[in-house]
Design an enzyme around this catalytic site. Sequence first.
Site, PDB file in Angstrom:
ATOM      1  CG  HIS A  92      -0.486  -0.248   2.485  1.00  0.00           C
ATOM      2  ND1 HIS A  92      -0.175   0.758   3.340  1.00  0.00           N
ATOM      3  CD2 HIS A  92      -0.195  -1.399   3.115  1.00  0.00           C
ATOM      4  CE1 HIS A  92       0.283   0.232   4.460  1.00  0.00           C
ATOM      5  NE2 HIS A  92       0.285  -1.069   4.354  1.00  0.00           N
ATOM      6  CG  HIS A 117       4.896   5.697   4.990  1.00  0.00           C
ATOM      7  ND1 HIS A 117       5.049   5.590   6.354  1.00  0.00           N
ATOM      8  CD2 HIS A 117       3.750   6.387   4.809  1.00  0.00           C
ATOM      9  CE1 HIS A 117       4.033   6.178   6.951  1.00  0.00           C
ATOM     10  NE2 HIS A 117       3.228   6.673   6.050  1.00  0.00           N
ATOM     11  CG  HIS A 119       0.493   8.752   2.263  1.00  0.00           C
ATOM     12  ND1 HIS A 119      -0.308   7.662   2.510  1.00  0.00           N
ATOM     13  CD2 HIS A 119       1.256   8.921   3.368  1.00  0.00           C
ATOM     14  CE1 HIS A 119      -0.051   7.180   3.713  1.00  0.00           C
ATOM     15  NE2 HIS A 119       0.892   7.927   4.267  1.00  0.00           N
ATOM     16  CD  GLU A 130      -2.185  10.075   4.244  1.00  0.00           C
ATOM     17  OE1 GLU A 130      -1.509  10.022   5.286  1.00  0.00           O
ATOM     18  OE2 GLU A 130      -2.991   9.179   3.902  1.00  0.00           O
ATOM     19  CG  HIS A 143       3.401  10.581   6.644  1.00  0.00           C
ATOM     20  ND1 HIS A 143       2.195   9.940   6.540  1.00  0.00           N
ATOM     21  CD2 HIS A 143       3.149  11.908   6.487  1.00  0.00           C
ATOM     22  CE1 HIS A 143       1.249  10.830   6.315  1.00  0.00           C
ATOM     23  NE2 HIS A 143       1.796  12.034   6.271  1.00  0.00           N
ATOM     24  CB  THR A 224      -3.138   8.495   7.490  1.00  0.00           C
ATOM     25  OG1 THR A 224      -1.937   8.011   6.885  1.00  0.00           O
ATOM     26  CG2 THR A 224      -2.865   9.782   8.218  1.00  0.00           C
TER      27      THR A 224
END
Length: 308
Positions: A92, A117, A119, A130, A143, A224
């Site tokens: 993911h 990681h 997003h 986010e 993050h 999250t």
Amino acid sequence: FNVKEKHKMQVSLLVFKCKWPQFDKCVSLLIYTGPEGEKAWPKKYPFCGGVFQSPIDFHKDILQYDSNLLPLEFIGYNVSSTDQFTLTNNGHSVKMYLSPTMYIRNLPFEYTASQLHLHWGNRNKSEGSEHTISGKHFAAELHIVHYNSEKYPDIMTAMDKADGLAVLAILLEIGPFNPSYEKIFRHFRNVKYKDQTVQVPGFNIRELLPDRLDEYYRYEGSLTTPPCYPSVLWTVFRHPVKISQKQLLALETAMYCTESDDPEPLEMVNNFRNVQEFHERLVFTSFHEGKLYEHFYVKKQCIINLKY
Ligand SMILES: *[C@@H]1O[C@H](CO)[C@@H](O)[C@H](O)[C@H]1NC(C)=O
Ligand SMILES: *[C@@H]1O[C@H](CO)[C@@H](O)[C@H](O)[C@H]1NC(C)=O
């Protein structure tokens, strides 16, 4: 198809493919994929439907200046190139494990680094951050996750404790080529599929942060992604970091949620969570927002109104 329709198709395809022996694995893949998937999170992970959820939108009604918010200090962030970080595709996101000799000071506790990681959105809609500022999405978000190493022995123990985690968030936007981010991005082709890993030579992780470390948003929120534990002390830097259009495209198109032998590859896109409700709570800022101006403006208006 538009993105949403395509995503729905991918999801139904996935449900169709779910066979009993791997049903759990299949469902966990399913729930992670895309903004549609997150509506189902609370069914399996109750915290996701609970309080103190992240991400949120930073808008002036909820911001409050706090003069006690000092710039963070980063210890051990300059990692020697003879050390290695493990970069992995976990189905993911793309995640890089950090050195336990890295930690942050100037928070209520000492927090040791665990992993970082990203997003992001997709090639057609580069709005993958986010957190948002006054409703504005940024292209992507990094993050850097730390755990409270003064109180807990490891991240697994810390992650469900109210004071367990501290995450730094860096908003990414399009600009010139960023050689520091490239130190991670150039390894994406080796982690194209789920569970693949590659070693990344150490470098100064400070380079991934914005130049100005003194201006940030601070609030108490959550992970999250499931299980969404409300255990995160967030520091979201006010100033975004720039990466090139080409680098962003590489991020948006490099990876799959699925394993290399999967006959139905699922692109890893839109792996950001939507902003959450933020009732009757405040976000503290280390900087004076437009608020001062606003007061001034309101006062002036009142004076004008009084005249009539
Ligand atoms: C982006 O748009 C192109 C052309 O409209 C389409 O073929 C592609 O599937 C879209 N990609 C994503 C990730 O939605
Ligand atoms: C980081 O460490 C390297 C040596 O490992 C050194 O050359 C470099 O100057 C350091 N950078 C900073 C910003 O301290």
